[in-house]
Design an enzyme around this catalytic site. Sequence first.
Site, mmCIF file in Angstrom:
data_model
loop_
_atom_site.group_PDB
_atom_site.id
_atom_site.type_symbol
_atom_site.label_atom_id
_atom_site.label_comp_id
_atom_site.label_asym_id
_atom_site.label_seq_id
_atom_site.Cartn_x
_atom_site.Cartn_y
_atom_site.Cartn_z
ATOM 1 N N LYS A 1 0.929 -1.069 0.224
ATOM 2 C CA LYS A 1 0.024 0.010 -0.376
ATOM 3 C C LYS A 1 0.700 1.374 0.132
ATOM 4 C CE LYS A 1 -4.491 -1.680 1.327
ATOM 5 N NZ LYS A 1 -4.594 -3.044 2.312
ATOM 6 N N GLU B 1 -10.323 6.866 3.564
ATOM 7 C CA GLU B 1 -10.848 5.928 3.567
ATOM 8 C C GLU B 1 -10.184 4.283 4.335
ATOM 9 O OE1 GLU B 1 -10.935 5.345 0.557
ATOM 10 O OE2 GLU B 1 -10.368 3.050 0.699
ATOM 11 N N SER C 1 1.673 -9.921 -0.741
ATOM 12 C CA SER C 1 1.799 -8.383 -0.686
ATOM 13 C C SER C 1 1.521 -7.943 0.528
ATOM 14 C CB SER C 1 -0.029 -8.079 -0.576
ATOM 15 O OG SER C 1 -1.527 -9.158 -0.131
HETATM 16 C C1 LIG Z 1 -5.377 -4.449 1.508
HETATM 17 C C2 LIG Z 1 -4.144 -4.992 0.933
HETATM 18 C C3 LIG Z 1 -4.752 -5.619 -0.191
HETATM 19 C C4 LIG Z 1 -6.121 -6.270 -0.255
HETATM 20 O O1 LIG Z 1 -5.942 -5.128 -1.552
HETATM 21 P P1 LIG Z 1 -5.939 -5.156 -3.054
HETATM 22 O O2 LIG Z 1 -6.379 -3.425 -3.371
HETATM 23 O O3 LIG Z 1 -6.586 -6.242 -3.155
HETATM 24 O O4 LIG Z 1 -4.306 -5.784 -3.350
HETATM 25 C C5 LIG Z 1 -3.970 -7.593 0.423
HETATM 26 N N1 LIG Z 1 -2.703 -7.330 1.082
HETATM 27 C C6 LIG Z 1 -2.483 -6.735 1.835
HETATM 28 C C7 LIG Z 1 -1.743 -7.059 2.619
HETATM 29 C C8 LIG Z 1 -3.041 -5.921 2.415
HETATM 30 O O5 LIG Z 1 -3.075 -4.629 2.920
#
Ligand SMILES: *Cc1c(COP(=O)(O)O)cnc(C)c1O
Length: 398
Positions: free
Chosen positions: A93, A115, A382
């Site tokens: 993010k 948000e 992620s």
């Molecule tokens: C917010 C988040 C997601 C989901 O968001 P996407 O927009 O689908 O990438 C996935 N993994 C983590 C670690 C997150 O913080």
Amino acid sequence: MQITDSFEITKDGFYGNFGGQLISEDLKKEYTIIAEEFLRIKDDEEFIQELDELLKTFAGRPSPLYYARNLSKKYGVKFYIKREDLNHTGSHKINHSLGEALLAKKMGKTKLIAETGAGQHGVAIATAAALVGLECDVYMGEVDIQKESPNVSRMKMLGANVIPVSEGTKTLKEAVDASFAAYCKEYKTAMYAIGSVVGPHPFPMIVEHFQSVIGREARGQMLDLTGELPDYVVACVGGGSNSIGIFNGFLNDFSVKLVGVEPLGKSEKLGENAASINFGRIGELHGFRSMFLQDEAGNIADAYSVASGLDYPGVGPKHAYLNEIGRAEYVTINDKEAIDAFFELSRTEGIIPALESSHAVAQALKIAKTSSQNAKILINLSGRGDKDLDFILKNHLQ
Ligand SMILES: *Cc1c(COP(=O)(O)O)cnc(C)c1O
């Protein structure tokens, strides 16, 4: 799929039939300005250099590509892990947050409005606002504020205003409604910093652009390390930003199978999952057209997943499009499978993944079971699991 299909967004914000700008005429004017400014600034040398420098020295990019030797040995394939969990603030993010903050600054705005659900986007955007020197209002449902107090504290430390939202289920969907309403009043001086590739044009385009760094890096790193492209790229899909970010690096490599993993939660029943492509229908919410979970009458349903970052009842328009033309495949992983994968990666490789990312890990392990020995599976990790430890300790310690 036709090779002639374009993966680029149209000028008015569509991928095929999905996306668009379903908002008032007044706001359309403002959004057109944002789109034009963005398209100009994104190619500006000074902006590119400033963002690159921040990604490198502040966020820690490029994130490493790790060959998961233990997992590979155990499952008889080759797993490669793109380590977005190692970024500053613990997930992908920060990539779009830095981009959005810098863009707002260049446009002369003084505040970011955002948000947040679990607080991950809120923390990343509060971090970027502190760095760039902008005020920051983060709207968050009261239920989420109770549940996610460490992230609420972080945002406050970083100087952001956390604004409680008490409507409806008091979670993410209402927080989006509230922040959007606030933005509509303050758009002259503030910029809406959305947390994924969702919302009206040009927001999906902007977030996609800033997340594409993941796929650009990963493709180069795979070629450097192995001399070849992966057979599979696997990523979890909430709104869809980390997955689009990595998919974009491989869209035109037609030998690479792109696999998006949606959360099946507790079951296929409406209200017990957040798999918008698998169980949703075409609809409209939050200013765009895409696949949404909804009841027979077309009311948007509540979304659920053990991974709160995935529990949005819709999905970014580009995913709906990639699904329709068959360029990417969308599968599901349930809560239990994700939690099992959380432990498997922690104990086999010494990497504690976020519960969101654990969905991608679980799917990669499934693919391994039916693949040949030399299959190369690239997993987008992620985020890291620190935020999930309390929950796992209380409910699932094995
Ligand atoms: C917010 C988040 C997601 C989901 O968001 P996407 O927009 O689908 O990438 C996935 N993994 C983590 C670690 C997150 O913080």
